[in-house]
Every structure is written in structure tokens, then in C-alpha cells.
Design a protein around this motif. Sequence first.
Motif, PDB file in Angstrom:
ATOM      1  N   ALA A 186      -8.470  17.773  22.083  1.00 23.39           N
ATOM      2  CA  ALA A 186      -7.745  18.957  22.555  1.00 23.39           C
ATOM      3  C   ALA A 186      -6.707  19.349  21.513  1.00 23.39           C
ATOM      4  CB  ALA A 186      -7.075  18.657  23.893  1.00 23.39           C
ATOM      5  N   LYS A 187      -6.637  20.618  21.194  1.00 20.88           N
ATOM      6  CA  LYS A 187      -5.745  21.086  20.134  1.00 20.88           C
ATOM      7  C   LYS A 187      -4.294  21.058  20.584  1.00 20.88           C
ATOM      8  CE  LYS A 187      -9.142  23.983  17.789  1.00 20.88           C
ATOM      9  NZ  LYS A 187      -9.493  25.320  17.278  1.00 20.88           N
ATOM     10  N   ASP A 188      -3.452  20.547  19.712  1.00 12.60           N
ATOM     11  CA  ASP A 188      -2.007  20.529  19.935  1.00 12.60           C
ATOM     12  C   ASP A 188      -1.347  20.344  18.569  1.00 12.60           C
ATOM     13  OD1 ASP A 188       0.638  20.173  20.554  1.00 12.60           O
ATOM     14  OD2 ASP A 188       0.289  18.704  22.153  1.00 12.60           O
ATOM     15  N   SER A 189      -0.919  21.438  17.962  1.00 11.18           N
ATOM     16  CA  SER A 189      -0.374  21.395  16.607  1.00 11.18           C
ATOM     17  C   SER A 189       0.938  20.625  16.527  1.00 11.18           C
ATOM     18  CB  SER A 189      -0.170  22.816  16.079  1.00 11.18           C
ATOM     19  OG  SER A 189       0.722  23.537  16.924  1.00 11.18           O
ATOM     20  N   THR A 190       1.608  20.436  17.658  1.00 11.03           N
ATOM     21  CA  THR A 190       2.886  19.716  17.668  1.00 11.03           C
ATOM     22  C   THR A 190       2.717  18.214  17.818  1.00 11.03           C
ATOM     23  OG1 THR A 190       3.184  19.889  20.072  1.00 11.03           O
ATOM     24  CG2 THR A 190       3.959  21.745  18.726  1.00 11.03           C
ATOM     25  N   GLN A 191       1.518  17.779  18.165  1.00 14.98           N
ATOM     26  CA  GLN A 191       1.296  16.359  18.445  1.00 14.98           C
ATOM     27  C   GLN A 191      -0.075  15.936  17.892  1.00 14.98           C
ATOM     28  OE1 GLN A 191       1.258  15.268  22.624  1.00 14.98           O
ATOM     29  NE2 GLN A 191       2.602  13.521  22.262  1.00 14.98           N
ATOM     30  N   PRO A 192      -0.150  15.553  16.611  1.00 18.86           N
ATOM     31  CA  PRO A 192      -1.432  15.166  16.014  1.00 18.86           C
ATOM     32  C   PRO A 192      -2.089  14.020  16.786  1.00 18.86           C
ATOM     33  CG  PRO A 192       0.258  15.398  14.339  1.00 18.86           C
ATOM     34  CD  PRO A 192       0.960  15.472  15.658  1.00 18.86           C
ATOM     35  N   PHE A 193      -3.420  13.985  16.743  1.00 19.70           N
ATOM     36  CA  PHE A 193      -4.200  12.945  17.407  1.00 19.70           C
ATOM     37  C   PHE A 193      -4.655  11.946  16.347  1.00 19.70           C
ATOM     38  CE2 PHE A 193      -7.752  10.928  19.489  1.00 19.70           C
ATOM     39  CZ  PHE A 193      -7.445  10.978  20.844  1.00 19.70           C
ATOM     40  N   VAL A 194      -4.456  10.647  16.603  1.00 23.01           N
ATOM     41  CA  VAL A 194      -4.792   9.609  15.632  1.00 23.01           C
ATOM     42  C   VAL A 194      -5.700   8.573  16.281  1.00 23.01           C
ATOM     43  CG1 VAL A 194      -3.908   7.792  14.119  1.00 23.01           C
ATOM     44  CG2 VAL A 194      -2.628   9.923  14.392  1.00 23.01           C
ATOM     45  N   VAL A 246      -1.826   6.223  29.229  1.00 17.31           N
ATOM     46  CA  VAL A 246      -2.242   7.044  30.378  1.00 17.31           C
ATOM     47  C   VAL A 246      -1.738   8.477  30.233  1.00 17.31           C
ATOM     48  CG1 VAL A 246      -2.393   5.065  31.919  1.00 17.31           C
ATOM     49  CG2 VAL A 246      -0.224   6.340  31.736  1.00 17.31           C
ATOM     50  N   ARG A 247      -0.742   8.681  29.414  1.00 20.75           N
ATOM     51  CA  ARG A 247      -0.312  10.027  29.017  1.00 20.75           C
ATOM     52  C   ARG A 247       0.338   9.906  27.640  1.00 20.75           C
ATOM     53  NH1 ARG A 247       3.417   8.692  33.057  1.00 20.75           N
ATOM     54  NH2 ARG A 247       5.525   8.358  32.279  1.00 20.75           N
ATOM     55  N   PHE A 248       0.397  11.017  26.936  1.00 24.02           N
ATOM     56  CA  PHE A 248       0.893  10.996  25.557  1.00 24.02           C
ATOM     57  C   PHE A 248       2.332  11.479  25.499  1.00 24.02           C
ATOM     58  CE2 PHE A 248      -3.722  11.431  25.018  1.00 24.02           C
ATOM     59  CZ  PHE A 248      -3.970  10.340  24.197  1.00 24.02           C
ATOM     60  N   THR A 249       3.166  10.681  24.833  1.00 21.95           N
ATOM     61  CA  THR A 249       4.556  11.055  24.591  1.00 21.95           C
ATOM     62  C   THR A 249       4.850  10.843  23.109  1.00 21.95           C
ATOM     63  OG1 THR A 249       5.325   8.808  25.072  1.00 21.95           O
ATOM     64  CG2 THR A 249       5.240  10.355  26.925  1.00 21.95           C
ATOM     65  N   GLY A 250       5.987  11.286  22.661  1.00 29.81           N
ATOM     66  CA  GLY A 250       6.359  11.075  21.269  1.00 29.81           C
ATOM     67  C   GLY A 250       5.746  12.086  20.328  1.00 29.81           C
ATOM     68  N   LYS A 251       5.722  11.742  19.039  1.00 30.65           N
ATOM     69  CA  LYS A 251       5.330  12.695  18.003  1.00 30.65           C
ATOM     70  C   LYS A 251       3.827  12.773  17.768  1.00 30.65           C
ATOM     71  CE  LYS A 251       9.696  12.362  15.475  1.00 30.65           C
ATOM     72  NZ  LYS A 251      10.349  12.053  14.164  1.00 30.65           N
ATOM     73  N   ARG A 252       3.066  11.785  18.254  1.00 32.64           N
ATOM     74  CA  ARG A 252       1.633  11.841  18.048  1.00 32.64           C
ATOM     75  C   ARG A 252       0.876  11.167  19.186  1.00 32.64           C
ATOM     76  NH1 ARG A 252       0.268   7.952  12.882  1.00 32.64           N
ATOM     77  NH2 ARG A 252       0.645   5.925  13.836  1.00 32.64           N
ATOM     78  N   ARG A 253      -0.369  11.565  19.333  1.00 32.85           N
ATOM     79  CA  ARG A 253      -1.269  10.980  20.331  1.00 32.85           C
ATOM     80  C   ARG A 253      -2.118   9.924  19.626  1.00 32.85           C
ATOM     81  NH1 ARG A 253      -4.303  16.346  21.742  1.00 32.85           N
ATOM     82  NH2 ARG A 253      -3.742  16.742  19.555  1.00 32.85           N
ATOM     83  N   GLU A 254      -2.011   8.678  20.035  1.00 37.73           N
ATOM     84  CA  GLU A 254      -2.676   7.604  19.304  1.00 37.73           C
ATOM     85  C   GLU A 254      -3.521   6.750  20.232  1.00 37.73           C
ATOM     86  OE1 GLU A 254      -0.571   5.558  16.028  1.00 37.73           O
ATOM     87  OE2 GLU A 254      -0.987   3.716  17.154  1.00 37.73           O
ATOM     88  N   VAL A 255      -4.761   6.456  19.789  1.00 35.64           N
ATOM     89  CA  VAL A 255      -5.665   5.565  20.522  1.00 35.64           C
ATOM     90  C   VAL A 255      -6.251   4.573  19.524  1.00 35.64           C
ATOM     91  CG1 VAL A 255      -6.217   7.353  22.214  1.00 35.64           C
ATOM     92  CG2 VAL A 255      -7.705   7.039  20.213  1.00 35.64           C
ATOM     93  N   THR A 256      -6.782   3.461  20.023  1.00 35.09           N
ATOM     94  CA  THR A 256      -7.371   2.432  19.172  1.00 35.09           C
ATOM     95  C   THR A 256      -8.813   2.199  19.579  1.00 35.09           C
ATOM     96  OG1 THR A 256      -5.218   1.347  18.917  1.00 35.09           O
ATOM     97  CG2 THR A 256      -7.172   0.054  18.363  1.00 35.09           C
ATOM     98  N   LEU A 257      -9.725   2.326  18.608  1.00 32.83           N
ATOM     99  CA  LEU A 257     -11.161   2.216  18.870  1.00 32.83           C
ATOM    100  C   LEU A 257     -11.741   0.978  18.212  1.00 32.83           C
ATOM    101  CD1 LEU A 257     -13.950   3.547  19.749  1.00 32.83           C
ATOM    102  CD2 LEU A 257     -14.006   4.491  17.426  1.00 32.83           C
ATOM    103  N   SER A 258     -12.620   0.299  18.958  1.00 35.71           N
ATOM    104  CA  SER A 258     -13.480  -0.742  18.405  1.00 35.71           C
ATOM    105  C   SER A 258     -14.905  -0.379  18.802  1.00 35.71           C
ATOM    106  CB  SER A 258     -13.108  -2.129  18.963  1.00 35.71           C
ATOM    107  OG  SER A 258     -14.026  -3.110  18.504  1.00 35.71           O
ATOM    108  N   GLY A 259     -15.798  -0.260  17.834  1.00 37.42           N
ATOM    109  CA  GLY A 259     -17.158   0.175  18.146  1.00 37.42           C
ATOM    110  C   GLY A 259     -17.389   1.599  17.692  1.00 37.42           C
ATOM    111  N   GLU A 260     -18.052   2.394  18.543  1.00 42.95           N
ATOM    112  CA  GLU A 260     -18.384   3.763  18.171  1.00 42.95           C
ATOM    113  C   GLU A 260     -17.957   4.747  19.245  1.00 42.95           C
ATOM    114  OE1 GLU A 260     -22.014   6.180  16.040  1.00 42.95           O
ATOM    115  OE2 GLU A 260     -22.557   4.561  17.421  1.00 42.95           O
TER     116      GLU A 260
END
Length: 387
Positions: free
Chosen positions: A227-235, A207-221
Motif C-alpha cells: 500500500a502506498k504511503d510516501s511518509t512511511q516507507p515499507f521495508v 499488528v499496526r505500523f507506527t514510527g518512520k517506516r513499516r518493517e516486516v521480516t521474511l523467511s522463505g518466499e
Amino acid sequence: MKENEIDRILADLVAGEDISAEERQILESWKEASGGISRFGREIQEIASSGAKLHGRRKSACVFEQVEQIVRKQRRVRFVRHFSVAAGIALCLGLTAYFMLFPGRQTNESVQVVATSIIPGGARAELVLPRGEVVRLDTAAKVVLTADSVTPRVISDGNTLIYDAGEKGAQVEYHTIRVPRGGEYNLQLADGTKVYLNAGSSLRYPVRFTGKRREVTLSGEGYFEVAKDSTQPFVVRAGDVDVRVLGTAFNVNAYPEKETVATTLVEGRVQVNYKTGQQVIQPGMQLVYDKQNGKVDVSVVDTEVYTSWKDGYYYFKREALENIMDVLVRWYDLTVFYQNQDLKRLEFGGRLKRYDDINYLLKKMEETRDVEFVIKGNTITVKRKTD
């Protein structure tokens, strides 16, 4: 004005479809700025006249190749690019309005329909909360969850679920949004990242991103505008593949039943990690990972083919019938049977509005005289057309 907006309006016009007053005004403004399109209309009509003497797949190849030659020849002129794309869409085999525009040969054949009630998909999904509660989502704007010490305020606005940034804290909940077959839904995460989810897909996310990276899990398409954030890569985790970005727009196709996971980059830059290695891809490129043997294929592609679904239409380019029907199965919630397995390999191309009646689409494919469709309820049987 988006570049593909003119392409879509022109494709509708060439296909003989009605366009709105607003679209007509956009087209007129573009024509004034570009110098008109008449001479390319003559070239296209010449192609159509010569193609009318051919039949079936030979005609499709001829028309497609000649249109492609116009595209290449006129690539240096900006406004020709717009028209060439639209003309290529409108004249390639199968889903196009070739016969509507140049009715040199008409057919009385039609899709066989038995008690059909097939309708396109729409905005519907389910939000699954940490303790198993399920909230049904629809197009009525409403507050789904009120803010507390763990969960930020969440609202459903039209076809989009929106998370407030909320207060930072030590405890983080994970939610899952599930989109059924015949559905679609959008999501705005707490960091402002926008996610478009296609039919038969799900996304698990904090529900909000903490830690060193923003991570989500996708099934499907899903299509992601990060959103750009050089300190917290999106995975994005998609089975055996992780897609790592800082801020970009890309599509990931990772349906569990498919043998591959495809990442298509529209803008920015992404690093794709998989079991046997990793690669960085650039805009306009696609990386396809084979889940069975671990092999990777990277190629330059027309990204519109893989991302047009989020803009309300499908764009197929010399695509196998089996792949087209797989897309339609999820969107229209269908069951498909093939009378002969070789029918799956027939190739079609063209553009389909995502909310069009499926009978219109199938009729256009039948005009190739290679295939016919028998509809009964939500089941389609694909047969070889007999003369």
C-alpha cells in the motif's frame, strides 16, 4: 482482463486440457478482438512436425528456439504476444503437452508408483502470538482475535488473514505467521499491504505500523503488494538483505537453506540494501545476492517465472531439475534422492498448475527419455532412464 490470463487459458487449450465455460467465453471475446490465432497455429504445428524427428534434449532445444523466433518476429503485433507466450510455454521441454497435442510418437512408459499418497499443498498456516500462543488457520472464515487496546480485530477469511487498521497507540504487538511445507497463506496487514506466502515461509510483522517506516521480516518466499504511503516507507528484512519501497509489487525469495536471496520487481521501484552496498532496480529486473561471498547480480528477467506461484501455477524456463524439485519438495512436502548427481543439471521448461497431481507432472518430464521417477510414499528417487 489480465494479460497473463489469456496466456494461461491458451496454454491449457494447447496442452489438451479442459477449460471452463467462463474461460472459453474469455477466449472467444479475445479472439474477436484480436482477429484469431489460426495462422500461428500452423507455424507451431510445423515446428512440432520437424521436432518429432529429433530426440531428447536436442528436440527440446530445437522446439524452444524456433518458438522463441516466432515470438521475436511477431513482437510488434499485440495479440501475437499472447499466443506466442502460451505456445512457448506449451511447447518447451518436459512439463508440456507436446506429445498430447502432436502424438507422432507415443510411449507406454509411466512413472513408477509404490503406495503413493502425494497431494498438492493447500491453505494452512499458524499464527504465533507474542506470548507463544499458536492459532491454527484454515479456510473457514472466522474471527481469530477480537480487538482490544493493543491488538486490532483479526479475521481469517478463506485463505487470507486480515488485520483491521485499529486505533493508534503507543504499544505495538508483533505477530508471526508460519506456513509449513505443503501450505500457503495470504495476509493483509493493517496498512492494506497484501502478502502472499509460499510453502515453508514465515513473516514477522507488527499488528499496526507506527514510527518512520513499516518493517516486516521474511523467511522463505513472499510476494508483496505494498500500500502506498510516501511518509512511511515499507521495508522487508530478509536475512542479509533489506528491500525498501514506497508502494509497489515484488517477490522476495529468501529461504534460509538457499545460498542466495532474490528480489524480483514487477512494478514500481525498490531499493535493495545488502552488506556491501545498495542498488535501485526497475520493473522487470531481478537482484540476486549471494550470501556466501556478498556478490550481487542484477539482470532483466521474465517476472512471471518468479511470481506465477501466487497465481496458482508454476512456470519453469530452461530450469535445472534440482531447482524444480526444490520447489516441488516444499509444495508437495516431499523427500527427493538422486541416483546420479548429474541428473540435477538436466534442464526442463513449461507450466504446471499448482494443484495438479504430481504424477502428471513427472510423466511429462519422463517423456524426454532422459529421466525417470520412482515414487514411494512421499519419497521420490530420480534415476537415469534406460532404453
